[in-house]
Design a protein around this motif. Structure first.
Motif, PDB file in Angstrom:
ATOM      1  N   SER A 141      -6.733   0.803  -8.047  1.00 15.76           N
ATOM      2  CA  SER A 141      -5.640   1.718  -8.360  1.00 15.76           C
ATOM      3  C   SER A 141      -4.978   1.424  -9.759  1.00 15.76           C
ATOM      4  O   SER A 141      -5.259   0.528 -10.174  1.00 15.76           O
ATOM      5  CB  SER A 141      -4.727   1.783  -7.255  1.00 15.76           C
ATOM      6  N   ASP A 142      -4.430   2.537 -10.268  1.00 10.33           N
ATOM      7  CA  ASP A 142      -3.915   2.240 -11.725  1.00 10.33           C
ATOM      8  C   ASP A 142      -2.523   1.768 -11.695  1.00 10.33           C
ATOM      9  O   ASP A 142      -1.699   2.050 -12.656  1.00 10.33           O
ATOM     10  CB  ASP A 142      -3.866   3.578 -12.512  1.00 10.33           C
ATOM     11  N   ALA A 143      -2.073   1.236 -10.539  1.00 15.37           N
ATOM     12  CA  ALA A 143      -0.558   0.893 -10.048  1.00 15.37           C
ATOM     13  C   ALA A 143      -0.330  -0.226 -11.074  1.00 15.37           C
ATOM     14  O   ALA A 143      -1.152  -1.171 -11.337  1.00 15.37           O
ATOM     15  CB  ALA A 143      -0.383   0.419  -8.857  1.00 15.37           C
ATOM     16  N   ILE A 159       2.342   1.804  -3.556  1.00 19.35           N
ATOM     17  CA  ILE A 159       1.434   2.233  -4.518  1.00 19.35           C
ATOM     18  C   ILE A 159       1.217   3.932  -4.089  1.00 19.35           C
ATOM     19  O   ILE A 159       1.067   4.595  -5.057  1.00 19.35           O
ATOM     20  CB  ILE A 159       0.037   1.481  -4.297  1.00 19.35           C
ATOM     21  N   GLY A 160       1.113   4.124  -2.800  1.00 17.19           N
ATOM     22  CA  GLY A 160       0.415   5.516  -2.552  1.00 17.19           C
ATOM     23  C   GLY A 160       1.768   6.387  -2.628  1.00 17.19           C
ATOM     24  O   GLY A 160       1.652   7.834  -2.892  1.00 17.19           O
ATOM     25  N   SER A 195       4.305   7.475  -7.731  1.00 19.46           N
ATOM     26  CA  SER A 195       3.286   7.425  -8.990  1.00 19.46           C
ATOM     27  C   SER A 195       4.275   7.261 -10.203  1.00 19.46           C
ATOM     28  O   SER A 195       5.444   7.310 -10.384  1.00 19.46           O
ATOM     29  CB  SER A 195       2.763   8.686  -9.076  1.00 19.46           C
ATOM     30  N   LYS A 202      -4.069  -3.902  -4.220  1.00 20.11           N
ATOM     31  CA  LYS A 202      -4.189  -2.823  -5.383  1.00 20.11           C
ATOM     32  C   LYS A 202      -5.354  -2.410  -5.481  1.00 20.11           C
ATOM     33  O   LYS A 202      -5.717  -1.230  -5.883  1.00 20.11           O
ATOM     34  CB  LYS A 202      -3.454  -3.509  -6.832  1.00 20.11           C
ATOM     35  N   GLN A 220       0.672  -1.258  -0.221  1.00 17.66           N
ATOM     36  CA  GLN A 220      -0.280  -0.071   0.106  1.00 17.66           C
ATOM     37  C   GLN A 220       1.008   1.340   0.061  1.00 17.66           C
ATOM     38  O   GLN A 220       0.589   2.317  -0.763  1.00 17.66           O
ATOM     39  CB  GLN A 220      -0.812   0.014   1.334  1.00 17.66           C
TER      40      GLN A 220
END
Length: 295
Positions: free
Chosen positions: A232-234, A166-167, A170, A229, A163
Motif C-alpha cells: 500500500s501507499d500508506a 490504512i483502509g 486516505s 502495510k 489495517q
C-alpha cells in the motif's frame, strides 16, 4: 453491500456532532441514527406517560434531517425501547453493522444507563470497530484526519487496527508506536519472589531472566507493522518509546497532535489483561482525540 455505520443518538448537541462526524469522515457509507428509550421500572399503567415518551422519541428523531443538512450520505433513523447497551449491541449484530460512532458522553433517554457507561461497554463487548469521540460540539463540517496514531505491539488486534487505519483513512500520516514495557501473560507466574532468592545477586539474576521472558524485540515488532502495510501507499512512520503504555500513548498522541487514535482491543491477552486492565479502555477515557477500538 455498502459499509454501514450505527450512531447512538439522543438528540443532544454532542450526539448531533457525532452524527456529523460519521457523515463527514465516512462519506458514502450508510448511517443509522438509533435512539434508545430506557424502560420504565415496572409495566407502565398510564398510557399518557407512555405516549409522552413515544412522542418525545419522535421529536428527537425529527432533528436528524437537520443534522444531515446537505450531506449526500444516506442517514436513516429509528428508536428502540430497552436498555441502551443491550439494544445497541443487538442492533449491531442483527444488521451486521461495520462501525459504531458514539460520543463519549452518550446516555440513553434518561440521565444514565443503569447497566453502566454505554460507550465503554460497547468498546468491551461489540465485534464491530467502535469510534469514541471526545465530548465536544462541532456544528460545521469535519475535516478528515491528517495525523493518525496506531499503538502497535505486533498482536492480531494491533494488526487489525493498523489495517483499519490504512483502509479507512486516505492521504494521512500513520504513526506506528511500539511502547516497550514488560508483559508476562501468565497468571500462574507471580513474579520474582524475595523468599525464593534471599541473596541479592541471585534475586538480581532472576529479575534479568524475568525481563528476558517479558521484553520484546522492538525491531521485530515494527517489522510486523511493515508487513501489514504491504504494497500500500500508506505513509507509515514507526517509532519506539518506553514506559507505562497508557501514559506513553497519550503523551505521544498529544506530541504529534494526532487527529485520531486507532488501537486494538485487548492487545495484551490472558494474565496481562487481568492484571493491568485494558489499555484501550484507558485511552478511550483519557484521549483528547477521537479513538477507534478495533478487535
Amino acid at each position: 453491500m455498502d459499509p454501514s455505520i450505527l450512531v447512538p443518538y439522543d438528540g443532544s448537541r454532542c450526539s448531533q456532532s457525532a452524527l456529523r462526524y460519521a457523515a463527514d469522515i465516512f462519506d458514502g457509507e450508510t448511517i443509522t441514527a438509533l435512539h434508545v428509550l430506557d424502560p420504565f421500572a415496572t409495566i407502565p399503567d398510564s398510557e399518557k406517560q407512555v405516549r409522552e415518551r413515544y412522542e418525545r422519541a419522535q421529536d428527537i428523531l425529527e432533528t436528524v434531517p437537520a443534522v444531515a443538512d446537505d450531506r449526500s450520505t444516506m442517514i436513516s433513523s429509528e428508536f428502540v425501547y430497552g436498555h441502551a447497551i443491550h439494544a445497541i449491541l443487538r442492533y449491531a449484530d442483527l444488521y451486521t453493522i461495520d462501525r459504531i460512532v458514539i460520543d463519549r458522553s452518550y446516555r440513553a433517554d434518561t440521565a444514565a444507563d443503569p447497566l453502566g457507561n454505554v460507550s465503554e461497554a460497547l468498546v468491551r463487548r461489540t465485534r464491530a470497530p467502535v469510534t469514541v469521540l471526545r465530548s465536544a460540539v462541532d456544528d460545521g463540517r469535519i475535516a478528515s484526519p491528517e495525523t493518525v496514531l496506531v499503538p502497535f505491539d505486533g498482536s492480531s488486534p494491533a494488526c487489525n487496527a493498523l489495517q483499519h487505519a490504512i483502509g479507512a483513512f486516505s492521504d494521512v500520516t500513520v504513526h506506528v508506536l511500539y511502547v516497550r514495557y514488560p508483559f508476562v501473560d501468565d497468571l500462574d507466574h507471580m513474579g520474582v519472589r524475595s523468599d525464593d532468592y534471599p541473596d541479592f545477586e541471585e534475586w538480581y539474576g532472576a529479575v534479568r531472566t524475568w525481563h528476558e521472558r517479558a521484553d520484546r524485540n522492538a525491531d521485530r515488532v515494527l517489522e510486523i507493522a511493515d508487513s501489514v502495510k504491504g504494497d500500500s501507499d500508506a505513509d507509515l512512520r514507526s517509532t519506539t518509546e518506553t514506559g507505562p503504555p497508557s501514559r506513553v500513548i497519550l503523551e505521544y498522541a498529544d506530541r504529534i497532535e494526532a487527529d485520531h487514535v486507532l488501537i486494538g482491543s485487548h492487545s495484551h491477552d490472558g494474565g496481562t489483561q487481568t492484571l493491568l486492565g485494558s489499555v484501550a479502555e484507558q485511552i478511550v477515557r483519557q484521549s483528547s482525540a477521537p479513538v477507534t477500538v478495533v478487535r
